[in-house]
Design a protein around this motif. Structure first.
Motif, PDB file in Angstrom:
ATOM      1  N   ALA A  93      -6.941   3.463  -8.049  1.00 41.81           N
ATOM      2  CA  ALA A  93      -8.245   3.975  -7.655  1.00 41.81           C
ATOM      3  C   ALA A  93      -8.599   5.214  -8.487  1.00 41.81           C
ATOM      4  CB  ALA A  93      -8.246   4.306  -6.163  1.00 41.81           C
ATOM      5  N   HIS A 102     -10.141  -0.091  -3.109  1.00 43.15           N
ATOM      6  CA  HIS A 102      -9.026  -0.949  -2.704  1.00 43.15           C
ATOM      7  C   HIS A 102      -9.498  -2.084  -1.792  1.00 43.15           C
ATOM      8  CE1 HIS A 102      -6.098   1.326  -4.766  1.00 43.15           C
ATOM      9  NE2 HIS A 102      -6.102   2.380  -3.977  1.00 43.15           N
ATOM     10  N   GLY A 123      -4.685   3.185  -0.185  1.00 39.12           N
ATOM     11  CA  GLY A 123      -4.381   1.767   0.017  1.00 39.12           C
ATOM     12  C   GLY A 123      -4.108   1.447   1.471  1.00 39.12           C
ATOM     13  N   THR A 148     -11.302   3.151 -12.611  1.00 41.66           N
ATOM     14  CA  THR A 148     -10.335   2.335 -11.876  1.00 41.66           C
ATOM     15  C   THR A 148      -9.552   1.433 -12.823  1.00 41.66           C
ATOM     16  OG1 THR A 148     -11.744   2.323  -9.921  1.00 41.66           O
ATOM     17  CG2 THR A 148     -10.086   0.586 -10.085  1.00 41.66           C
ATOM     18  N   LEU A 168      -1.348  -1.048  -4.460  1.00 36.91           N
ATOM     19  CA  LEU A 168      -2.495  -0.149  -4.417  1.00 36.91           C
ATOM     20  C   LEU A 168      -2.075   1.298  -4.680  1.00 36.91           C
ATOM     21  CD1 LEU A 168      -4.353  -1.702  -1.338  1.00 36.91           C
ATOM     22  CD2 LEU A 168      -4.476  -2.330  -3.769  1.00 36.91           C
ATOM     23  N   ALA A 200       0.825  -1.205   0.000  1.00 35.43           N
ATOM     24  CA  ALA A 200       0.000   0.000   0.000  1.00 35.43           C
ATOM     25  C   ALA A 200       0.861   1.258   0.000  1.00 35.43           C
ATOM     26  CB  ALA A 200      -0.926   0.001   1.219  1.00 35.43           C
TER      27      ALA A 200
END
Length: 818
Positions: free
Chosen positions: A332, A356, A163, A252, A245, A154
């Protein structure tokens, strides 16, 4: 029919039934090598779960950029994890490292409790999958009891925050849930989270870490502590699925990607899972009910080749795929940065966190629904490697949208040899390359005696890389030259389009195409270089062919040793008891090899050198890696930084001389008037040289995305004498119209590009043909007496082309004191 249209027409046919596609099989052949110890030392230190630690709490920081976005502040992460560990025996958190800026890096494992015996069994099964994959594929106990791993990385880009919040949300939900289904899920899986892999950027609101590096360009070079942890977590976790992420791409974006694909991947085993899980994530995103998540962008399905590729192994997902994981970049959709109301920022970051969370949960579900298949296929990657089987010819339509544009394959040699002794260009470079291979989980052996192979003689101790090994794709991706993809891809997401540490790190690496050497081999876990110092009362010569050699020279200068530079760029240390003692210390510290200096040598005495640099982190850190004091210089700070102790100006960024203030221009003029040296990189360096009336050259640049490994011709001289026969380019530059007194040290070969991507414009003025035979490195002395060296290659690119660092160091030495 275009790739995009073909894919869209076929996409509706994609279902989970894709998993019924036949899996190729072949004979299981044992490696020709004897049994070797595993990568890990043993199970004595393995404990059960949970493995909980009280994490130190950071002071409150109101300036944390996370706060305005509506996501968790960095200083609130440790308290959150401490509370979850206290509340649940399913959560294990630890400080797994430090960021470049000194922040704690948190790794969290989420799983059902395990006794020590159970944890040791899990580790044994994990090793079995890699070391004896055919046996693992048939092991009923393993298939029933192995906890399949999922890895979530993340916030690698610091200003793509959500994330981290999604990871913490999933951890909290699963840690505290009383749902029997969640309990069963955690009994059958391990979820490993790198909570924020770039806390420096998270706090500062920057993409890069505090050292100035985009961390998602640093695999597999691993120059930063944050990427070192990511590499360790991927290798140690051995995840079935890896999620990286990110944000922000609307709609997305979900990996899998467009061609070019890394030629070393077992892509059939990836795409059969990569595509259906992406489609499942897309479907679950629709279920969120946000208008912004009603559809997703899946590059493999939706984009033309080159738009969003998985070619170079510098990204977390592309590295993870070479480790036999099913990886995804998840972008995202909604950018919460910029001139937005606080409420809108919170709304957007909330939707991104939802996205996420869906990616994590859907991927976990995919593993459960296809457990036997994904376990079999992860082991199958390793089995093919051990067996030395060729990469598969994947038929068109293997999955909807798969066509000839996706066919990227390579041929693996039987082995590589990295020689030691006279056949090795640089022993220290060879040791560094071996460390990279081993650190990336490749397997390397050393010969126990002298041997012959491929018509060459090799000394005992030479490194042998048997390509019948489980992660052969990763090893080959680092060592092979790469391919020229210019004619195959009209666009490229990012460079480099070729990398080849085997050609650009300064070590001699020989492929063996037919047979493994007939010599006893012993597994090694460390690259070593044994430096040397000749006996007797002799002057000592050091040939500067590696960063370690430059480090030794600069250390000797720092100790007051009177080092002399010879005409060929090597250096001599005159004999004295003190100098010999200090040289011996450098042999021990840097593993460098001195030899006897030639009789009646003549050289230029050197002093300590301070380099001012116009550029970024790459220029700064490349100078530091070769031992120079590096001082940042900007157009606004010339008067304050370009002081009398600066010997050389490294120009790696544009400097508008006409726009300088009178004070700063006076400082630059004073530097040049005292014969300050100049080393220039690319068009910025050439432009500065022309504007300052130093050397007269015409610099032509290739396309911005042209990058890779170049064929070059070294002309010798203080910069390139003895240099490696390949170079690294990132927007290549060549020099024509050379003025009086300009000497060519290196030029592009008649066929300039060995591997990578280098297209041309319609006029043909920026392509390979235009660069062929033209100068790539030039030097000269200006009319005012300044030593100037100009590079058209890129010796500082992301700390990657380590074999070019000595060329830069030798240029600095020459420019400083001719």
């Amino acid at each position: 029919m275009s790739r995009t249209l073909q894919s869209r027409l076929a996409a509706a046919a994609v279902t989970v039934s894709l998993l019924g596609t036949a899996v190729w099989s072949g004979p299981v052949n044992a490696s020709a090598l004897p049994a070797v110890p595993p990568r890990h030392t043993g199970q004595a230190d393995i404990t059960g779960f949970p493995r909980q630690n009280v994490l130190p709490v950071w002071p409150d920081n109101p300036a944390d950029a996370s706060i305005a976005i509506g996501v968790i502040a960095y200083d609130d992460i440790a308290p959150k994890l401490n509370a979850l560990q206290k509340a649940s025996d399913r959560v294990s958190a630890r400080i797994a490292g430090k960021s470049a800026g000194g922040y704690d890096l948190y790794a969290v494992t989420l799983t059902a409790p395990e006794s020590r015996a159970q944890a040791r069994q899990q580790e044994a099964w994990k090793r079995l999958i890699e070391d004896e994959p055919a046996k693992a594929q048939r092991d009923r106990r393993l298939l029933a009891g192995y906890k399949t791993p999922l890895f979530v990385n993340a916030n690698i880009h610091g200003n793509e925050w959500e994330g981290t919040d999604a990871a913490l949300r999933v951890i909290e939900e699963f840690a505290t849930s009383t749902d029997p289904g969640v309990a069963t899920l955690l009994e059958r899986n391990r979820l490993v989270f790198n909570i924020t892999s770039n806390p420096d950027g998270r706090v500062a609101g920057t993409r890069a870490n505090s050292a100035g590096y985009d961390l998602n360009r640093d695999l597999t070079i691993v120059s930063q502590p944050e990427t070192n942890l990511i590499r360790e977590l991927v290798i140690d976790t051995k995840p079935i699925i890896t999620l990286d992420l990110h944000g922000y791409v609307n709609p997305t974006l979900l990996h899998p990607s467009t061609p070019p694909h890394n030629v070393n991947n077992e892509y059939d085993l990836y795409i059969k899972h990569g595509l259906p899980n992406a489609l499942a994530i897309e479907e679950d995103l629709r279920g969120l009910g946000h208008p912004e998540t009603s559809r997703a962008r899946i590059p493999f399905r939706d984009d033309e080749p080159g738009v969003w590729d998985d070619f170079p192994p510098i990204y977390v997902p592309s590295f993870a795929m070479l480790q036999s994981s099913i990886p995804y970049t998840i972008e995202a959709p909604l950018n919460p940065r910029g001139d937005l109301t606080p409420a809108e920022k919170v709304r957007r970051s909330g939707i991104n966190t939802d996205v996420h969370e869906v990616a994590i949960k859907t991927s976990l579900r995919y593993i459960q629904e296809h457990r036997a298949e994904v376990l079999h296929d992860q082991a199958e990657v390793y089995r093919r490697g051990w067996a030395g089987e060729p990469l598969r010819d994947i038929p068109d339509g293997y999955v909807p949208g798969w066509g000839p544009e996706d066919d990227y394959r390579t041929t693996f040699p039987r082995a590589y040899v990295i020689p030691t002794g006279p056949g090795q260009h640089s022993e220290t470079a060879a040791a560094r390359l071996v460390d990279l291979l081993v650190g990336s989980d490749g397997r390397v052996w050393r010969a126990k005696r002298d041997f012959r192979a491929g018509g060459r003689y090799y000394r005992a101790g030479s490194y042998v890389i048997d390509m019948h090994q489980p992660k052969r794709g990763l090893v080959n991706s680092l060592l092979e030259p790469g391919i020229d993809i210019t004619e195959r891809v009209g666009d490229l997401y990012a460079g480099p389009a070729a990398w080849s540490q085997g050609l650009t790190w300064g070590a001699t690496v020989d492929p063996l195409w037919r047979d493994l050497p007939d010599v006893r081999l012993e597994r090694t876990y460390d690259g070593t270089a044994d430096g040397d110092l000749p006996g007797g009362d002799t002057d000592l010569r050091l040939d500067l062919q590696d960063a370690a050699d430059l480090l030794a020279v600069n250390s000797l200068l720092d100790h007051g040793v009177r080092v002399h530079r010879l005409a060929d760029g090597s250096v001599v240390v005159p004999h004295s008891p003190t100098n010999r003692r200090l040289a011996a210390a450098e042999v021990r510290e840097h593993d460098v090899t001195f030899e006897r200096a030639p009789a009646r040598w003549q050289g230029t005495p050197l002093d300590e050198i301070v380099v001012g640099y116009l550029g970024a982190a790459e220029e700064r850190d490349t100078l530091r890696e070769i031992g120079f004091e590096a001082r940042a210089v900007t157009a606004e700070t010339l008067a304050a930084t370009l002081t009398d102790d600066v010997d050389v100006l490294l120009v790696g960024a544009n400097l508008d001389l006409a726009g300088l203030t009178a004070e700063n221009r006076a400082a630059l003029d004073a530097f040049l008037a005292r014969d300050g040296g100049v080393v220039g990189l690319g068009t910025a360096g050439a432009g500065f040289s022309n504007a300052a009336a130093l050397l007269s050259v015409t610099a032509t640049a290739g396309p911005g995305l042209a990058s890779g490994v170049a064929n070059i011709v070294n002309r010798g001289g203080p910069v390139t004498a003895g240099a490696i026969p390949h170079s690294f380019i990132n927007q290549p530059v060549w020099f024509t119209g050379l003025g009086a007194g300009v000497t060519v040290e290196q030029s592009y070969a008649a066929d300039p590009l060995l591997s990578g991507w280098w297209a041309t414009n319609e006029a043909g003025t920026d392509g390979q043909a235009a660069a062929a035979g033209q100068a790539s490195i030039v030097r000269g002395v200006s009319a005012a007496g300044n030593g100037v060296v100009l590079f058209g290659t890129d010796p500082a690119f992301r700390l990657h082309p380590k074999g070019l660092q000595p060329q830069l160091g030798r240029a600095v030495l020459w420019a400083a004191q001719r």
